[in-house]
Write a protein that holds these residues in place. Sequence first.
Motif, mmCIF file in Angstrom:
data_model
loop_
_atom_site.group_PDB
_atom_site.id
_atom_site.type_symbol
_atom_site.label_atom_id
_atom_site.label_comp_id
_atom_site.label_asym_id
_atom_site.label_seq_id
_atom_site.Cartn_x
_atom_site.Cartn_y
_atom_site.Cartn_z
ATOM 1 N N GLY A 57 59.467 44.165 61.312
ATOM 2 C CA GLY A 57 60.567 44.715 62.326
ATOM 3 C C GLY A 57 62.047 45.279 61.544
ATOM 4 O O GLY A 57 63.105 45.038 62.044
ATOM 5 N N SER A 58 61.651 45.929 60.495
ATOM 6 C CA SER A 58 62.677 46.079 59.371
ATOM 7 C C SER A 58 63.763 47.177 59.984
ATOM 8 O O SER A 58 64.897 47.079 59.840
ATOM 9 N N ALA A 111 69.130 48.085 61.985
ATOM 10 C CA ALA A 111 70.370 48.737 63.005
ATOM 11 C C ALA A 111 71.001 47.498 63.559
ATOM 12 O O ALA A 111 72.253 47.706 63.792
ATOM 13 N N ILE A 112 70.354 46.392 63.743
ATOM 14 C CA ILE A 112 71.654 45.384 64.140
ATOM 15 C C ILE A 112 72.420 44.847 62.911
ATOM 16 O O ILE A 112 73.516 44.652 63.322
ATOM 17 N N VAL A 164 72.008 31.875 57.229
ATOM 18 C CA VAL A 164 70.755 32.148 56.322
ATOM 19 C C VAL A 164 69.910 33.307 57.287
ATOM 20 O O VAL A 164 70.351 33.125 58.531
ATOM 21 N N GLY A 165 69.120 33.990 56.963
ATOM 22 C CA GLY A 165 68.310 34.654 57.925
ATOM 23 C C GLY A 165 67.903 36.206 57.043
ATOM 24 O O GLY A 165 68.855 36.599 56.161
ATOM 25 N N THR A 166 66.926 37.007 57.710
ATOM 26 C CA THR A 166 66.745 38.211 56.824
ATOM 27 C C THR A 166 67.915 39.304 57.664
ATOM 28 O O THR A 166 68.321 40.117 56.688
ATOM 29 N N THR A 167 68.217 39.191 58.804
ATOM 30 C CA THR A 167 69.208 40.102 59.201
ATOM 31 C C THR A 167 70.520 40.097 58.945
ATOM 32 O O THR A 167 71.337 40.947 58.491
ATOM 33 N N THR A 168 71.016 38.629 58.755
ATOM 34 C CA THR A 168 72.315 38.524 57.918
ATOM 35 C C THR A 168 72.242 38.887 56.538
ATOM 36 O O THR A 168 73.261 39.502 56.156
ATOM 37 N N TYR A 169 71.265 38.810 55.905
ATOM 38 C CA TYR A 169 71.099 39.080 54.652
ATOM 39 C C TYR A 169 71.170 40.660 54.658
ATOM 40 O O TYR A 169 72.055 41.250 53.899
ATOM 41 N N LEU A 170 70.610 41.308 55.479
ATOM 42 C CA LEU A 170 70.994 42.770 55.483
ATOM 43 C C LEU A 170 72.201 43.450 55.695
ATOM 44 O O LEU A 170 72.930 44.182 55.172
ATOM 45 N N CYS A 197 69.603 39.090 66.831
ATOM 46 C CA CYS A 197 68.116 38.731 67.200
ATOM 47 C C CYS A 197 67.395 40.073 67.687
ATOM 48 O O CYS A 197 67.817 40.640 68.715
ATOM 49 N N ASP A 198 66.344 40.335 66.721
ATOM 50 C CA ASP A 198 65.654 41.553 67.236
ATOM 51 C C ASP A 198 64.821 41.301 68.215
ATOM 52 O O ASP A 198 64.473 40.083 68.512
#
Length: 286
Positions: free
Chosen positions: A104-105, A110-111, A129-135, A234-235
């Motif tokens: 879901g990249s 976008a988020i 922590v997390g992937t979206t927070t990292y982005l 949250c995606d």
Amino acid sequence: MAEDVSFREHSMAEPPAGEDRQRLLSHVRHARILDHLAAAGSVGVAVLAAELGVSDMTIRRDLLELERDGRLLRVHGGAVLAETPASVAMDSEEPRFDARLRRGSEAKSAIAACAAGIVAGYRTCAIDVGTTTYLMAGHLREAGHLKVFTNSLRVSTHLDGGAPEVYVAGGRVRPEEMSVWGPTAVAQFEKLWFDVAVLGTSGITSEGFFDYSFEDTDMKRVYLRRSGFKILLCDSAKFQRMSLVQVGTLADINLLITDAEPPSRIAAALAAARVELRIAPPAAGH
């Protein structure tokens, strides 16, 4: 109104007494509450109390009884339709960070961009922590006025050499997630107060939001307790999914940023909890 009149006429024709009358009235109220839920997906205590001519406390007792029967789920200020086991998926194992980052990249990008635009208006920010927070952290490298506090070594590395001041909690490292946790980390950040906190999650339902690990959950709850404004990223692939630990209820957050409209149950629960919902526009280049 006609329905109310007919009910009174029936009551006068066959007047119940004492507990029997109370049970009848309770039964009627419960039926009305469930009718509202079926039509709207959510109900509010104040609205029901006014319509049914009873106190807020009476409605709250009704909602508690209906929740015990599995007919609804109480939320802040009212109730929503109850989840059914078939409607929620359970994730038992945490995928590796790199696998989650690829999944879901476009939605996560976008988020992340949307969240960064909001966070850039604050001066102190706690980042989970997390992937979206990292982005999201990648969009904050030029925010010279910002102080970032995080328990994610990935987030701190992503910001290394950038403009924000970065503070990392001290404690034990969870290797795969590169997150810092434990009583020392909790005690350090528990003494601080953040303008805004940005949290990730493994899934969300009308009951709340979830995470895979006990360790990281402790720090998430610190961010919720010690921040003035709480943002959840949250995606939409995580809607109606749960995992090991419930971090909090929807009433614990102020804003949900996602990439698509949530299912009606989650939307109703967000509205009942007075959580702002923001749909992130597609990120540039996607």
